[in-house]
Design an enzyme around this catalytic site. Structure first.
Site, PDB file in Angstrom:
ATOM      1  N   THR A 208      37.371  43.671  30.310  1.00 36.97           N
ATOM      2  CA  THR A 208      36.432  44.782  30.140  1.00 36.97           C
ATOM      3  C   THR A 208      35.598  44.566  28.878  1.00 36.97           C
ATOM      4  O   THR A 208      36.072  43.976  27.915  1.00 36.97           O
ATOM      5  CB  THR A 208      37.241  46.087  30.024  1.00 36.97           C
ATOM      6  OG1 THR A 208      37.887  46.331  31.276  1.00 36.97           O
ATOM      7  CG2 THR A 208      36.370  47.280  29.663  1.00 36.97           C
ATOM      8  N   ARG A 236      39.984  52.188  43.719  1.00 35.14           N
ATOM      9  CA  ARG A 236      40.614  52.415  42.404  1.00 35.14           C
ATOM     10  C   ARG A 236      39.547  52.456  41.277  1.00 35.14           C
ATOM     11  O   ARG A 236      38.662  51.625  41.220  1.00 35.14           O
ATOM     12  CB  ARG A 236      41.611  51.294  42.121  1.00 35.14           C
ATOM     13  CG  ARG A 236      42.339  51.404  40.784  1.00 35.14           C
ATOM     14  CD  ARG A 236      41.700  50.579  39.694  1.00 35.14           C
ATOM     15  NE  ARG A 236      42.504  50.569  38.474  1.00 35.14           N
ATOM     16  CZ  ARG A 236      42.054  50.129  37.302  1.00 35.14           C
ATOM     17  NH1 ARG A 236      40.828  49.674  37.183  1.00 35.14           N
ATOM     18  NH2 ARG A 236      42.830  50.138  36.245  1.00 35.14           N
ATOM     19  N   VAL A 237      39.657  53.442  40.416  1.00 32.15           N
ATOM     20  CA  VAL A 237      38.802  53.545  39.234  1.00 32.15           C
ATOM     21  C   VAL A 237      39.715  53.617  38.016  1.00 32.15           C
ATOM     22  O   VAL A 237      40.699  54.365  38.020  1.00 32.15           O
ATOM     23  CB  VAL A 237      37.898  54.799  39.300  1.00 32.15           C
ATOM     24  CG1 VAL A 237      37.077  54.936  38.022  1.00 32.15           C
ATOM     25  CG2 VAL A 237      36.979  54.738  40.515  1.00 32.15           C
ATOM     26  N   GLY A 238      39.407  52.849  36.995  1.00 30.16           N
ATOM     27  CA  GLY A 238      40.217  52.843  35.783  1.00 30.16           C
ATOM     28  C   GLY A 238      39.669  53.781  34.724  1.00 30.16           C
ATOM     29  O   GLY A 238      38.954  54.752  35.015  1.00 30.16           O
ATOM     30  N   ASP A 239      39.994  53.460  33.487  1.00 30.99           N
ATOM     31  CA  ASP A 239      39.643  54.346  32.378  1.00 30.99           C
ATOM     32  C   ASP A 239      38.203  54.195  31.912  1.00 30.99           C
ATOM     33  O   ASP A 239      37.619  55.141  31.364  1.00 30.99           O
ATOM     34  CB  ASP A 239      40.581  54.084  31.194  1.00 30.99           C
ATOM     35  CG  ASP A 239      40.492  52.640  30.713  1.00 30.99           C
ATOM     36  OD1 ASP A 239      40.494  51.732  31.571  1.00 30.99           O
ATOM     37  OD2 ASP A 239      40.406  52.416  29.493  1.00 30.99           O
ATOM     38  N   THR A 258      39.919  48.826  26.114  1.00 31.26           N
ATOM     39  CA  THR A 258      40.123  47.741  27.073  1.00 31.26           C
ATOM     40  C   THR A 258      41.621  47.599  27.300  1.00 31.26           C
ATOM     41  O   THR A 258      42.394  47.622  26.341  1.00 31.26           O
ATOM     42  CB  THR A 258      39.552  46.412  26.566  1.00 31.26           C
ATOM     43  OG1 THR A 258      40.034  45.353  27.401  1.00 31.26           O
ATOM     44  CG2 THR A 258      39.937  46.113  25.127  1.00 31.26           C
ATOM     45  N   GLY A 259      42.021  47.479  28.547  1.00 24.61           N
ATOM     46  CA  GLY A 259      43.450  47.347  28.798  1.00 24.61           C
ATOM     47  C   GLY A 259      43.823  47.899  30.157  1.00 24.61           C
ATOM     48  O   GLY A 259      42.966  48.033  31.044  1.00 24.61           O
ATOM     49  N   GLY A 261      44.141  50.268  32.571  1.00 29.21           N
ATOM     50  CA  GLY A 261      43.426  51.531  32.622  1.00 29.21           C
ATOM     51  C   GLY A 261      44.261  52.735  32.970  1.00 29.21           C
ATOM     52  O   GLY A 261      44.004  53.846  32.496  1.00 29.21           O
TER      53      GLY A 261
HETATM   54  N1  GLY Z   1      40.463  49.054  31.391  1.00 22.33           N
HETATM   55  C1  GLY Z   1      39.720  48.750  32.540  1.00 22.33           C
HETATM   56  C2  GLY Z   1      40.388  49.145  33.787  1.00 22.33           C
HETATM   57  O1  GLY Z   1      41.617  49.320  33.805  1.00 22.33           O
HETATM   58  O2  GLY Z   1      39.726  49.267  34.769  1.00 22.33           O
END
Ligand code: GLY
Length: 340
Positions: A208, A236-239, A258-259, A261
């Site tokens: 990211t 799927r959607v992350g942070d 970043t990590g 999510g």
């Molecule tokens: N940190 C980015 C994600 O998990 O999508």
């Protein structure tokens, strides 16, 4: 409160600011211009010397430098923090080295679904997009959501339809985002899935990108962009595009994460750091350490974050082997780094 690893590694984690706070206003005529600061990341994860040749590291750092040039150039020319973070993230999205824009990871179906967000601290405005398939630079569409709609987040087909109304934004076929390295990661993930092995998250989600800036007016902005996790399914959607989780800015603090999510979502990580700064009065270094090296690992997650406060104090904590990162401090000191 836990301070741990980065206290020992403070030089790698927080850069001291120029002495004294400064008002969030333009300098008077004749004053030296107010200092500016920029910090960027290209992802935290399992980055080891064995996996990253010296030639590849040089290429990654060259692209981090180009992103610093783009964002810092905006700031020294008197541009806004928002313009600076968008300029920096756009360069990182166009680089094949990072998991955002060109070079984004593959979904389980073999395509790409891209997420991004921007937030401007002094106005509290924010824009975000999720599940994009044809917008070359998702960060530009996130900014357009903020500036040209009454909404904060648009997703999937609706976000693509909104992009149709912004002819200035370049569109590309979904396979434009392909790179051979990401395809290899997809094949490995598919093979693991066939064996019914658990996909190793640390391998799956790396790269990211993000930026946080302080401009001459004392305003802070943050931006984040990502392809998410390799082999992600079901939309799927992350942070990264979720305001407060992966991206947050206020008058006194800005963060891009970043990590893994799912853990940054559960801990509302970016806001958790800024709340410690603004509500509890923690120094940003301690606040970021508390969340990134305390709360997130305690929950079982990993990753990193970048950020800065209203004085331009830069923080770059991470709990992984490495994090691609770069910075230009208020005193002009500048650098890029990968490992601890
Ligand atoms: N940190 C980015 C994600 O998990 O999508």
């Amino acid at each position: 409160m836990r301070l741990a690893p980065c206290v020992l590694l403070l030089a790698a984690c927080a850069l001291p600011a120029l002495a004294g706070a400064r008002p969030a206003s333009s300098p008077a005529a004749g004053d030296a211009p107010a200092p500016v600061a920029l910090v960027i990341h290209g992802g935290a994860g399992v980055i080891t010397r064995e996996q990253l040749s010296e030639a590849d590291e040089a290429a990654v750092r060259a692209d981090l430098d180009r992103a610093l040039d783009a964002g810092h150039g905006v700031l020294v020319a008197g541009g806004t923090a928002l313009e600076a973070v968008v300029a920096a993230v756009r360069v990182l999205e166009d680089s094949p080295w990072f998991n955002a824009g060109k070079g984004a990871v593959f979904t389980a179906e073999g395509g790409h679904e891209l997420d991004a967000a921007v937030m401007e601290g002094h106005t509290g405005r924010a824009g975000a997009v999720a599940g994009l398939r044809t917008v070359r630079n998702p960060v530009l569409l996130a900014r357009a959501v903020m500036e040209h709609t009454p909404h904060v987040m648009l997703a999937g087909e609706g976000a693509e339809r909104f992009a149709d109304t912004r002819p200035e934004l370049e569109r590309v076929p979904n396979d434009w985002f392909d790179t051979p390295r990401r395809r290899e990661q997809l094949e490995a993930a598919r093979e693991r899935a066939q064996r019914q092995a658990v996909t190793t998250p640390a391998e799956a989600r790396f790269g990211t990108v993000g930026a946080v800036a302080l401009d001459r007016h004392g305003h802070i902005a943050a931006a984040t962009s990502t392809g998410g996790m390799t082999y992600k399914r079901w939309g799927r959607v992350g942070d990264a595009p979720v305001i407060g989780a992966g991206t947050y800015a206020s008058t006194g603090c800005g963060i891009s994460t970043t990590g893994w999510g799912e853990f940054y979502l559960r801990s509302v990580a970016a806001h958790a750091i800024c709340a410690r700064v603004e509500l509890r009065g923690d120094p940003i270094g301690a606040a970021a350490e508390d969340v990134i090296n305390g709360l997130i690992p305690a929950m079982g997650g990993d990753g990193g974050a970048i950020g800065l406060d209203a004085r331009g104090t830069i923080v770059m904590p991470f709990n992984t082997a490495g994090m691609y990162r770069g910075w230009v401090a208020t005193d002009g000191r500048r650098g890029t780094a990968v490992f601890r």
